[in-house]
Scaffold this active site. Structure first.
Site, PDB file in Angstrom:
ATOM      1  N   LEU A   1       2.585  -8.278  -5.864  1.00 32.11           N
ATOM      2  CA  LEU A   1       1.356  -9.068  -5.926  1.00 32.11           C
ATOM      3  C   LEU A   1       0.815  -9.122  -7.348  1.00 32.11           C
ATOM      4  CD1 LEU A   1      -0.454  -7.506  -2.844  1.00 32.11           C
ATOM      5  CD2 LEU A   1       0.392  -9.839  -2.990  1.00 32.11           C
TER       6      LEU A   1
ATOM      7  N   LYS B   1      -5.783  -2.337   0.230  1.00 31.65           N
ATOM      8  CA  LYS B   1      -4.442  -2.117  -0.314  1.00 31.65           C
ATOM      9  C   LYS B   1      -4.184  -0.619  -0.350  1.00 31.65           C
ATOM     10  CE  LYS B   1      -1.513  -3.415  -4.181  1.00 31.65           C
ATOM     11  NZ  LYS B   1      -1.154  -2.085  -4.686  1.00 31.65           N
TER      12      LYS B   1
HETATM   13  S1  IVH Z   1       1.563  -7.912   1.384  1.00 31.31           S
HETATM   14  C1  IVH Z   1       2.960 -10.718  -0.035  1.00 31.31           C
HETATM   15  N1  IVH Z   1      -0.376  -6.441   2.272  1.00 31.31           N
HETATM   16  O1  IVH Z   1       1.084  -3.774  -2.379  1.00 31.31           O
HETATM   17  C2  IVH Z   1       3.673  -9.647  -0.598  1.00 31.31           C
HETATM   18  N2  IVH Z   1       0.970  -5.538   0.523  1.00 31.31           N
HETATM   19  O2  IVH Z   1       1.933  -5.147  -5.041  1.00 31.31           O
HETATM   20  C3  IVH Z   1       3.093  -8.313  -0.736  1.00 31.31           C
HETATM   21  N3  IVH Z   1       0.348  -3.268  -0.175  1.00 31.31           N
HETATM   22  O3  IVH Z   1       4.569  -3.607  -2.389  1.00 31.31           O
HETATM   23  C4  IVH Z   1       2.992  -7.509   0.477  1.00 31.31           C
HETATM   24  N4  IVH Z   1      -1.315  -3.030   1.247  1.00 31.31           N
HETATM   25  O4  IVH Z   1       3.326  -1.840  -1.117  1.00 31.31           O
HETATM   26  C5  IVH Z   1       0.644  -6.512   1.383  1.00 31.31           C
HETATM   27  N5  IVH Z   1      -2.122  -5.270   3.199  1.00 31.31           N
HETATM   28  C6  IVH Z   1      -1.124  -5.327   2.327  1.00 31.31           C
HETATM   29  C7  IVH Z   1      -0.806  -4.267   1.439  1.00 31.31           C
HETATM   30  C8  IVH Z   1       0.254  -4.414   0.541  1.00 31.31           C
HETATM   31  C9  IVH Z   1      -0.615  -2.453   0.278  1.00 31.31           C
HETATM   32  C10 IVH Z   1       1.291  -2.943  -1.267  1.00 31.31           C
HETATM   33  C11 IVH Z   1       2.742  -3.090  -0.922  1.00 31.31           C
HETATM   34  C12 IVH Z   1       3.332  -4.024  -1.944  1.00 31.31           C
HETATM   35  C13 IVH Z   1       2.302  -3.984  -3.010  1.00 31.31           C
HETATM   36  C14 IVH Z   1       2.255  -5.297  -3.731  1.00 31.31           C
END
Ligand code: IVH
Length: 672
Positions: free
Chosen positions: A84, A119
């Protein structure tokens, strides 16, 4: 003599620590008691604090956990695991939404709906379910390929092993975060720097029994590859996850409007310490899956999501010295070596001072007491100086005007802003400056470039010092006999290295261009260039024809990039490197994502404003269907698409050249 003895004693302790450490993480029963283990760790750190020359890379102050990464089988993710982009304030969020509105060409009164999800700062994992059965679990790895950690994941209670719900897809990768709760972490605190490391260390144990000993949790939030998933929004998906038996985050919310995102962010940030797991921000995702699909992604982050980070943690420390680091593009970055402090669970001993102007502006000096801030995985930086603590005899810091390689540094004039750059640079564009050369080698072997397994920054430094490598091509002509006799190397590790290098002799044009480390040519631009240039022969031709090249026709490649490519090609050592690499590597032609698309071999130009669609989206649709956008109306053009208020000149020229003119409707019809 005395120092030698101290160092010997120190290294002995570290060796012992490593052994115990390995036992603790690798086997299910530690050899010594927790308190003895902690005592040993403390002794090492005390020694380091007392004698600044003690600085082993294996020290427990630098390493956390034990990572037996070589033990797991690598498996490709069917759908890439994205990362992200970050937002830190309201302005970043406004920009994020503005880009989305432009891309989708949305009217002002269309309200975007977000799924706002805390997050979690853990380790992401992808769980593959086939016919309702948990069949395989992968770590994120580099996003494209992860490690098979199925057996370890099976020990986690929160992960359902069998799902019988009728609406559960035939096949789906459920993705989420593995983490450890703060209350559980406090029980094993002494062994890890922070909960994230604890989760990571535990998850990658060779023996699943060791994993089962540390209470790991799993919260699900997205999916990767899927068959038969018929859901329209993220919020419904999250609800389904719950019905299927997964845990979801109880603080997830659906929110409209940036101002409400900020209210929620402030509230949650205040509550942060009361929540029993580490969160470092909030992820916002466009709720509507159809819009997500239209938005797509850039390189490895989606356009439809962003992570809104919480404000940084900070601590007070003292500047011991200021070192100048030279980056791959020659930038001189001042870095403050500070007295080690704990900031949010991580020991920090370096903080960036950004550049010369920043030091001047804040009047930062050696010996100053400073506030150091650290946010997420961003490099810690010095925020301010406590002038009341400054000594009378302190002196202003004089920024060196020369690079250690001897070249006079310069500040470039920026044609766009009409200002001189804040960054001072070494002017070397080839490999004459040792510092730049080393950084370029590190870039060459890095994950996003050649991705040579096990060939990290440390090895580059080590091999460089031993004069085993100087140019990228040297990596393919290493003297393995010599390496085998080096400290820490043996038959097996040399064989592994050789294998890792040899397997990278075949490379895509895109990766090859990126790996060269040309300034302003990142992953996205390398991809644009590769798609346009197509073959390595065409790329090498630029060596001779760079002046009248047609790079200007590539959408997204501008004056700055072209100038930088010219600079690169005009340098003698770069020319030599290119010719050598051409002999060694097998560079694969660039292929478009969908070679057989309906618009195959067709070229387009759009003029005027399209209805309900931005230029960027139109371009991405054309490219997804194997068509190409070009920039000038000429004989090579197949179709001119006209929107509202088109350029008459383009239309006239197209008519003159007998080029087919399409309305937006006609064009969309072509695509069905
Ligand atoms: S969505 C769309 N949703 O953040 C693509 N990621 O920098 C990303 N993470 O590797 C995944 N909470 O480890 C998503 N609610 C959430 C999240 C989340 C933590 C982490 C995940 C990912 C990183 C992205």
């Amino acid at each position: 003599m005395k120092n030698l003895k101290i160092e010997k004693d120190y290294l002995k302790k570290i060796k012992l620590f490593q052994e115990y450490n390995k036992y603790y993480y690798d086997k299910s029963d530690p050899k010594i008691s927790d308190s003895k283990f902690d005592q040993l760790k403390k002794e090492i750190i005390d020694l380091e604090n007392k004698y600044k020359f003690l600085n082993s890379k294996n020290s427990p102050s630098k390493t956390v956990g034990f990572t037996p990464s070589k033990n797991f089988k690598k498996v490709k993710h069917k759908t890439q695991m994205l990362s992200l982009s970050n937002a830190f304030n309201e302005e970043d969020l406004n920009n994020f939404e503005k880009k989305i509105r432009n891309f989708l060409s949305l009217s002002k009164d269309f309200e975007l709906e977000y799924s706002a999800e805390p997050k979690i700062d853990g380790i992401s994992a992808s769980l593959i379910y086939k016919n309702g059965k948990f069949t395989m679990g992968l770590s994120r790895g580099d996003g494209k390929e992860g490690e098979d950690i199925t057996e370890n994941l099976k020990t986690i209670e929160d992960i359902p092993k069998i799902i019988t719900a009728k609406n559960f897809p035939v096949e789906i990768d459920i993705r989420g975060e593995i983490f450890i709760q703060n209350s559980d972490f406090s029980k094993i605190k002494t062994k890890f720097a922070n909960p994230r490391n604890a989760a990571s260390g535990s998850l990658r144990q060779k023996d699943p029994k060791a994993t089962s000993k540390i209470p790991l949790k799993f919260i699900a939030y997205t999916y990767g590859f899927t068959k038969n998933l018929d859901i329209k929004t993220q919020s419904i998906f999250l609800k389904n996850l719950k019905d299927w038996g997964f845990k979801t985050n109880e603080y997830n919310k659906i929110i409209k409007g940036i101002e409400n995102l900020i209210i929620n962010h402030n509230k949650l940030e205040k509550k942060r310490n009361l929540i029993d797991f580490e969160i470092d921000g909030i992820v916002y995702k466009i709720n509507d899956f159809e819009l997500q699909k239209r938005l797509g992604y850039v390189t490895n982050a989606p356009r439809w999501a962003i992570a809104h980070k919480f404000s940084a943690n900070s601590s007070i420390s003292k500047i011991i010295s200021i070192e100048i680091q030279i980056g791959r593009t020659g930038a001189l970055t001042p870095v403050a070596k500070i007295e080690p402090v704990n900031i949010g669970g991580v020991t920090v001993s370096n903080a960036t001072l950004h550049n010369e102007d920043e030091i001047k502006r804040k009047d930062i000096r050696i010996g100053d007491t400073v506030t150091v801030e650290r946010a997420g995985d961003v490099i810690p930086h010095v925020v301010s100086v406590d002038l009341t603590k400054r000594k009378m005899n302190s002196k202003k810091f004089i920024f060196p005007k020369k690079c250690p390689c001897g070249f006079e540094t310069t500040k470039e004039f920026n044609e766009v802003t009409k200002k001189f750059d804040a960054v001072r640079r070494c002017p070397d564009r080839g490999f004459d400056c040792d510092a730049i050369a080393k950084e370029r080698l590190k870039h060459f072997v890095s994950k996003e470039a050649l991705n040579i397994d096990g060939f990290g920054k440390k090895i580059v430094e080590n091999f460089w010092d031993l004069k085993l490598i100087k140019y990228p091509q040297d990596i393919f002509n290493l003297d393995f006999k010599k390496i085998k006799n080096l400290d820490g190397w043996g038959d097996l590790s040399v064989a592994n290295l050789k294998f890792a290098i040899d397997s990278k002799r075949k490379i895509s044009l895109e990766k090859f261009i990126y790996s060269l480390g040309i300034r302003h040519i990142g992953q996205e631009n390398a991809k644009l260039l590769a798609i346009h240039i197509k073959t390595d022969d065409n790329f090498f031709k630029l060596l001779n024809t760079i002046d009248n090249n047609e790079l200007r026709n590539i959408d997204g490649i501008g004056y700055t990039q072209i100038k930088s490519i010219k600079n690169f090609f005009s340098n003698k050592s770069n020319q030599k490197i290119l010719l050598e690499l051409k002999k060694i590597l097998k560079i694969k032609d660039a292929t478009q994502t969908n070679k057989m698309g309906i618009l195959k071999n067709k070229t387009f130009i759009i003029t005027g404003k399209l209805e309900n669609m931005s230029r960027a989206e139109a371009k991405s649709i054309i490219e997804q269907n194997s068509g190409k956008i070009i920039s000038n109306v000429n004989k090579k053009l197949d179709y001119l698409i006209i929107g509202e208020k088109p350029t008459t000149k383009k239309i006239n020229l197209a008519k003159e050249l007998n080029i087919k003119i399409l309305s937006q409707k006609e064009w969309l019809k072509m695509l069905n």
